[in-house]
Design an enzyme around this catalytic site. Structure first.
Site, PDB file in Angstrom:
ATOM      1  N   LYS A 103      -6.351  -2.772  -3.675  1.00  0.00           N
ATOM      2  CA  LYS A 103      -7.385  -3.772  -3.418  1.00  0.00           C
ATOM      3  C   LYS A 103      -7.619  -4.716  -4.595  1.00  0.00           C
ATOM      4  CE  LYS A 103     -10.042  -1.098  -0.032  1.00  0.00           C
ATOM      5  NZ  LYS A 103     -11.396  -0.582   0.300  1.00  0.00           N
ATOM      6  N   ASP A 150     -15.244  -4.944   3.491  1.00  0.00           N
ATOM      7  CA  ASP A 150     -15.880  -3.636   3.295  1.00  0.00           C
ATOM      8  C   ASP A 150     -17.386  -3.792   3.112  1.00  0.00           C
ATOM      9  OD1 ASP A 150     -13.597  -2.025   3.462  1.00  0.00           O
ATOM     10  OD2 ASP A 150     -13.132  -2.288   1.336  1.00  0.00           O
TER      11      ASP A 150
END
Length: 291
Positions: free
Chosen positions: A71, A107
């Site tokens: 990420k 997220d």
């Protein structure tokens, strides 16, 4: 739906990737919305992230999700990065732009939708955040952005917690953020708190542990979300419930971050609550070993 020469390919870039529920979720939605697409797992070896992103762009992939451990690494290989993703320092969704992929972090927004769905208030409230890693940063960012009154970061390493607290203060310049060791929880001001458990402690197969196990701590927790969804009820959640609080797992967060990603890839689509619930039923069945 038959795969043809017009079928668009999407996928999740990770390592390991075999456990991912994202292919089942996105392929379910593709059928529900009649999109000619297929979503596949994309295992990328360490040191190959740049090549993977360039290759995906060269092969005209419609978009990708990115998860552990890439990420942060993926960010340097993108043509653009969304403001929230830049502030959080992590990207989990790639969307085609003019000259390459644009990175987003769904997220944090997925967690926010999960919190709101449970009618848990953020603005003006006191929160406890367990952990100080990547997931904690996304959680802390969204809590401060939505106006939490106070945020207490409890982490095994106080230094790491203090680094996250400093970052959040620099981003927002308002609200109170304080870092403490997990063992210092007794120093929390007397009150009832909402809590996010963002560590991997309690995840299968380590399901008999919780970051904090003292029952007195849980008497201070009114509502809690554990970002873990395997097992469906972690020890942390069980301890919250036994002390009289409400606790939820991370499956809704997983699903809502997927919803946001799917809608970024398909701006003409707004997934219905029925379609969201259908994906949840599918993933729940998979987690329970029914499929």
């Amino acid at each position: 739906m038959m795969i043809s020469g017009k079928t668009k390919v999407y996928g999740i870039l990770a390592n390991p990737v075999e456990h991912s529920l994202s292919p089942a979720m996105h392929n379910f939605w593709s059928k529900q919305t009649n999109k000619d697409m297929v979503y596949v797992p994309l295992k990328v070896e360490p040191g190959q992230v740049k090549e993977a992103v360039k290759g995906a762009w060269a092969m005209n992939l419609g978009g990708m999700n990115v998860t552990v451990p890439y990420k942060q690494q993926v960010m340097e290989h993108l043509s653009q990065i969304d403001e929230d993703a830049l502030a959080i320092g992590a990207v989990n969704t790639l969307v085609p732009a003019e000259t390459g992929y644009k990175g987003y972090n769904t997220d944090a927004k997925g967690l926010l939708r999960a919190i709101k769905e449970k009618n848990i208030e953020i603005q003006g409230k006191r929160w406890v955040l367990l952990g100080a890693g990547g997931a904690a940063k996304a959680a802390g960012y969204i809590l401060m952005k939505e106006g939490a009154k106070q945020l207490f970061i409890l982490n095994r390493s106080v230094e790491k917690g203090e680094a996250l607290a400093k970052e959040l203060k620099q981003i927002f310049g308002k609200g109170e953020v304080k870092a403490m060791a997990l063992s210092q929880w007794r120093e929390l001001p007397e009150d009832r708190y909402s809590c996010i458990q963002s560590t991997s402690v309690g995840m299968f197969p380590d399901k008999d542990h919780s970051p904090i196990e003292d029952s007195e701590f849980f008497k201070r927790i009114d509502k809690a979300i554990d970002i873990i969804y395997t097992p469906a009820e972690t020890k942390f959640m069980r301890l919250v419930k036994e002390a009289g609080g409400a606790a939820y797992n991370g499956l809704d967060m997983l699903i809502y971050q997927g919803v946001i990603a799917y809608e970024l890839w398909h701006p003409d689509i707004k997934l219905t609550m029925e379609q969201v619930k259908g994906a949840k039923a599918l993933l729940t069945s998979m987690l329970e070993g029914k499929l």
